[in-house]
Design a protein around this motif. Structure first.
Motif, PDB file in Angstrom:
ATOM      1  N   ARG A  81     -30.779  87.675   7.542  1.00 14.84           N
ATOM      2  CA  ARG A  81     -30.087  86.776   6.608  1.00 14.84           C
ATOM      3  C   ARG A  81     -28.690  87.296   6.293  1.00 14.84           C
ATOM      4  O   ARG A  81     -27.707  86.536   6.342  1.00 14.84           O
ATOM      5  CB  ARG A  81     -30.886  86.644   5.304  1.00 14.84           C
ATOM      6  CG  ARG A  81     -30.221  85.783   4.240  1.00 14.84           C
ATOM      7  CD  ARG A  81     -30.698  86.164   2.852  1.00 14.84           C
ATOM      8  NE  ARG A  81     -30.387  87.550   2.541  1.00 14.84           N
ATOM      9  CZ  ARG A  81     -30.904  88.219   1.507  1.00 14.84           C
ATOM     10  NH1 ARG A  81     -31.770  87.632   0.708  1.00 14.84           N
ATOM     11  NH2 ARG A  81     -30.552  89.472   1.275  1.00 14.84           N
ATOM     12  N   LEU A 111     -26.282  86.806   9.138  1.00 14.07           N
ATOM     13  CA  LEU A 111     -25.824  85.420   9.230  1.00 14.07           C
ATOM     14  C   LEU A 111     -24.745  85.135   8.187  1.00 14.07           C
ATOM     15  O   LEU A 111     -23.735  84.488   8.488  1.00 14.07           O
ATOM     16  CB  LEU A 111     -27.002  84.459   9.043  1.00 14.07           C
ATOM     17  CG  LEU A 111     -27.880  84.200  10.264  1.00 14.07           C
ATOM     18  CD1 LEU A 111     -29.068  83.312   9.870  1.00 14.07           C
ATOM     19  CD2 LEU A 111     -27.091  83.550  11.391  1.00 14.07           C
ATOM     20  N   ASP A 133     -21.507  86.344   9.213  1.00 16.83           N
ATOM     21  CA  ASP A 133     -20.895  85.524  10.257  1.00 16.83           C
ATOM     22  C   ASP A 133     -20.447  84.152   9.771  1.00 16.83           C
ATOM     23  O   ASP A 133     -19.995  83.331  10.567  1.00 16.83           O
ATOM     24  CB  ASP A 133     -21.876  85.341  11.416  1.00 16.83           C
ATOM     25  CG  ASP A 133     -22.147  86.644  12.159  1.00 16.83           C
ATOM     26  OD1 ASP A 133     -21.407  87.622  11.937  1.00 16.83           O
ATOM     27  OD2 ASP A 133     -23.103  86.683  12.955  1.00 16.83           O
ATOM     28  N   TRP A 175     -22.467  81.955   7.860  1.00 16.16           N
ATOM     29  CA  TRP A 175     -23.570  81.011   7.686  1.00 16.16           C
ATOM     30  C   TRP A 175     -24.235  81.285   6.334  1.00 16.16           C
ATOM     31  O   TRP A 175     -25.024  82.222   6.231  1.00 16.16           O
ATOM     32  CB  TRP A 175     -24.633  81.189   8.770  1.00 16.16           C
ATOM     33  CG  TRP A 175     -24.211  80.959  10.173  1.00 16.16           C
ATOM     34  CD1 TRP A 175     -23.448  81.778  10.943  1.00 16.16           C
ATOM     35  CD2 TRP A 175     -24.545  79.829  10.990  1.00 16.16           C
ATOM     36  NE1 TRP A 175     -23.291  81.243  12.191  1.00 16.16           N
ATOM     37  CE2 TRP A 175     -23.954  80.047  12.257  1.00 16.16           C
ATOM     38  CE3 TRP A 175     -25.296  78.662  10.778  1.00 16.16           C
ATOM     39  CZ2 TRP A 175     -24.080  79.138  13.308  1.00 16.16           C
ATOM     40  CZ3 TRP A 175     -25.425  77.763  11.825  1.00 16.16           C
ATOM     41  CH2 TRP A 175     -24.818  77.984  13.063  1.00 16.16           C
ATOM     42  N   ALA A 188     -26.973  81.614   4.140  1.00 20.69           N
ATOM     43  CA  ALA A 188     -28.353  81.644   4.628  1.00 20.69           C
ATOM     44  C   ALA A 188     -29.301  82.116   3.538  1.00 20.69           C
ATOM     45  O   ALA A 188     -28.908  82.781   2.580  1.00 20.69           O
ATOM     46  CB  ALA A 188     -28.454  82.549   5.856  1.00 20.69           C
ATOM     47  N   GLY A 241     -29.977  79.045   7.896  1.00 17.91           N
ATOM     48  CA  GLY A 241     -28.560  79.094   7.520  1.00 17.91           C
ATOM     49  C   GLY A 241     -27.892  77.768   7.805  1.00 17.91           C
ATOM     50  O   GLY A 241     -28.270  77.048   8.739  1.00 17.91           O
ATOM     51  N   HIS A 252     -24.094  76.024   8.382  1.00 15.10           N
ATOM     52  CA  HIS A 252     -22.682  76.253   8.680  1.00 15.10           C
ATOM     53  C   HIS A 252     -21.938  74.935   8.586  1.00 15.10           C
ATOM     54  O   HIS A 252     -22.439  73.892   9.028  1.00 15.10           O
ATOM     55  CB  HIS A 252     -22.548  76.853  10.078  1.00 15.10           C
ATOM     56  CG  HIS A 252     -21.207  77.413  10.393  1.00 15.10           C
ATOM     57  ND1 HIS A 252     -20.137  76.623  10.751  1.00 15.10           N
ATOM     58  CD2 HIS A 252     -20.744  78.700  10.398  1.00 15.10           C
ATOM     59  CE1 HIS A 252     -19.088  77.391  10.985  1.00 15.10           C
ATOM     60  NE2 HIS A 252     -19.418  78.649  10.763  1.00 15.10           N
TER      61      HIS A 252
END
Length: 205
Positions: A80, A83, A86, A88, A90, A105, A107
């Motif tokens: 999690r 993510l 990055d 996302w 989540a 997640g 986006h």
């Protein structure tokens, strides 16, 4: 006469209230200033905390040794956080009745990702049955645009081939190292496209 008396009473009451307020304003000010300062301090602390969290996640790196030492729940939390790093937003959803989704997640551009985490012994292998389960629930149950199975071990040859054929992405130990340790973004590592009008796995009802 009754109406006039009521008006007079209202005026006197208002006047008394104004006088009382005028006399009490220093006390009210003494109360209001510290209260306002406390609220402002809490807001600053909250903002600073969010900035620290973002900075920590932006620099997040996890070694394979650290991931191997985790239990199932910690492994899901780690995925999690990666993510979130990055881009996302989540949440962990794993547990009883999770319907083959441990982390979800969302986006803004790439849509929804559903991650099934398989924490295992380093020599352990994930089989095709896991891929079948994720394929069957990612869309109907979770409205996914992308489905991924992540393990700190490896996959059987049939599981990888089946996932490649039916669009269930897989992250084995080497890909996990590049994601968690080297800092590669998952969507770049897997080549996840932007969300299209219809989800790859269909939308939840």
């Amino acid at each position: 006469m009754v109406a006039l008396a009521a008006v007079v009473l209202a005026v006197r009451t208002a006047g008394a209230a104004v006088e009382a307020l005028a006399e009490a304003w220093p006390v009210l000010l003494l109360i209001a200033v510290p209260a306002g300062a406390a609220v402002a301090w809490r807001l600053r602390q909250a903002v600073a905390g969010r900035r620290r969290d973002r900075a920590r996640l932006a620099a997040l790196r996890l070694t394979l040794a650290e991931l191997d030492a985790m239990d199932d729940r910690d492994f899901e939390h780690a995925l999690r956080d990666l993510l979130v790093r990055d881009g996302w937003p989540a949440r962990r959803v794993g547990g009883g009745g999770d319907q083959a989704a441990d982390v979800i997640g969302d986006h803004a551009v790439r849509g929804r990702i559903v991650v099934q985490a398989k924490h295992t012994r380093v020599a352990g292998k994930v089989g095709s049955s896991v891929m079948y389960a994720v394929k069957g629930t990612a869309g109907p149950a979770h409205g996914a645009d992308h489905a991924v199975v992540v393990t700190n071990g490896s996959f059987t040859r049939d599981a990888m081939a089946w996932g490649d054929r039916y669009g269930v992405h897989w992250v084995d130990r080497e890909k996990l190292r590049r994601w968690a340790e080297d800092g590669s973004a998952l969507h770049e590592l897997l080549g996840l496209p932007a969300r299209t009008r219809g989800a790859r796995f269909g939308r939840a009802a």
